[in-house]
Design a protein around this motif. Sequence first.
Motif, PDB file in Angstrom:
ATOM      1  N   UNK A   1       0.403  -1.084   0.117  1.00  0.00           N
ATOM      2  CA  UNK A   1       0.307  -0.275  -0.124  1.00  0.00           C
ATOM      3  C   UNK A   1       1.479   1.167   0.261  1.00  0.00           C
ATOM      4  N   UNK A   2       0.227   2.038  -0.769  1.00  0.00           N
ATOM      5  CA  UNK A   2       1.222   3.438  -1.041  1.00  0.00           C
ATOM      6  C   UNK A   2       0.321   4.242  -0.750  1.00  0.00           C
ATOM      7  N   UNK A   3       0.664   5.692  -0.159  1.00  0.00           N
ATOM      8  CA  UNK A   3      -0.231   6.704  -0.032  1.00  0.00           C
ATOM      9  C   UNK A   3       0.883   7.886  -0.372  1.00  0.00           C
ATOM     10  N   UNK A   4      -0.122   9.260  -1.123  1.00  0.00           N
ATOM     11  CA  UNK A   4       0.569   9.997  -1.745  1.00  0.00           C
ATOM     12  C   UNK A   4       0.498  11.102  -1.876  1.00  0.00           C
ATOM     13  N   UNK A   5       0.067  12.048  -1.779  1.00  0.00           N
ATOM     14  CA  UNK A   5      -0.387  13.787  -1.961  1.00  0.00           C
ATOM     15  C   UNK A   5       0.098  13.387  -3.737  1.00  0.00           C
ATOM     16  N   UNK A   6      -1.031  14.294  -3.849  1.00  0.00           N
ATOM     17  CA  UNK A   6      -0.977  13.684  -6.048  1.00  0.00           C
ATOM     18  C   UNK A   6      -1.627  15.466  -5.744  1.00  0.00           C
ATOM     19  N   UNK A   7      -1.491  15.405  -7.306  1.00  0.00           N
ATOM     20  CA  UNK A   7      -1.930  17.665  -7.827  1.00  0.00           C
ATOM     21  C   UNK A   7      -2.872  17.199  -9.184  1.00  0.00           C
ATOM     22  N   UNK A   8      -3.263  18.136  -9.239  1.00  0.00           N
ATOM     23  CA  UNK A   8      -3.611  18.874 -10.712  1.00  0.00           C
ATOM     24  C   UNK A   8      -4.065  19.787 -10.499  1.00  0.00           C
ATOM     25  N   UNK A   9      -3.550  20.947 -12.189  1.00  0.00           N
ATOM     26  CA  UNK A   9      -3.486  22.684 -12.168  1.00  0.00           C
ATOM     27  C   UNK A   9      -5.057  22.347 -12.797  1.00  0.00           C
ATOM     28  N   UNK A  10      -5.987  23.454 -11.931  1.00  0.00           N
ATOM     29  CA  UNK A  10      -7.892  23.684 -11.317  1.00  0.00           C
ATOM     30  C   UNK A  10      -7.769  25.050 -12.676  1.00  0.00           C
ATOM     31  N   UNK A  11      -8.063  25.732 -13.917  1.00  0.00           N
ATOM     32  CA  UNK A  11      -8.185  26.601 -14.449  1.00  0.00           C
ATOM     33  C   UNK A  11      -9.834  26.636 -14.248  1.00  0.00           C
ATOM     34  N   UNK A  12     -10.386  28.194 -14.381  1.00  0.00           N
ATOM     35  CA  UNK A  12     -11.370  28.101 -14.552  1.00  0.00           C
ATOM     36  C   UNK A  12     -12.421  29.812 -14.446  1.00  0.00           C
ATOM     37  N   UNK A  13     -13.439  29.489 -15.078  1.00  0.00           N
ATOM     38  CA  UNK A  13     -13.651  31.178 -15.459  1.00  0.00           C
ATOM     39  C   UNK A  13     -13.872  32.393 -13.729  1.00  0.00           C
ATOM     40  N   UNK A  14     -13.176  33.412 -14.444  1.00  0.00           N
ATOM     41  CA  UNK A  14     -13.341  34.514 -12.925  1.00  0.00           C
ATOM     42  C   UNK A  14     -14.450  34.899 -13.107  1.00  0.00           C
ATOM     43  N   UNK A  15     -15.513  34.625 -13.025  1.00  0.00           N
ATOM     44  CA  UNK A  15     -16.543  35.055 -13.345  1.00  0.00           C
ATOM     45  C   UNK A  15     -17.563  34.857 -12.078  1.00  0.00           C
TER      46      UNK A  15
END
Length: 174
Positions: A21-35
């Motif tokens: 078993x491995x536990x890790x912290x993962x990441x994603x880059x989120x872009x969303x509208x500035x409205x």
Amino acid sequence: YGVNSVYLTYAVSEDIPSTGTEETTAIGALYYPDTIDDIKGLIIYSPGTELENKDVKDSPGDYENFLKAYASHGYAIIYNYYIGLAPSEDIAGVNSGERHQRLSIMNSAEIQITALLDSFVDYAVDNNLSMPNKKLFLMGHSLGANYSAGYHLYYQTLSERKFNLTATLAGSGA
């Protein structure tokens, strides 16, 4: 472009046959509208790879305008950093150097993308982002095409779904 961008961090735990078993912290880059408008849908973009630990923080240079363009048209879009294939330096407090590389393991994609979706839901709730139609789009090329198509098939087997899987674009994959 009139968009926001943040890094989503989320925990992933899975059994790896050779290491347990491995536990890790993962990441994603989120872009969303500035409205204050409703978000039209969520796109998970899984890129191709060169099967090496490559600095993808700056290489959305190839992708960043594409990501911002979708966000500027009312979509939230997440650039999916693969577990074990993120940049060698820390991003948003996540160090990829210790990660087990999980390329082309479809059950890893299922676990990771599900955790990424959950992370987006938490972020959306915490930041009052509204997405009434809950449309989900999967996009990818090369290895990302495999992940997108594989996750599409997996998502359809779930009895409970937080999103309406609307379309998948898998280009140049196996």
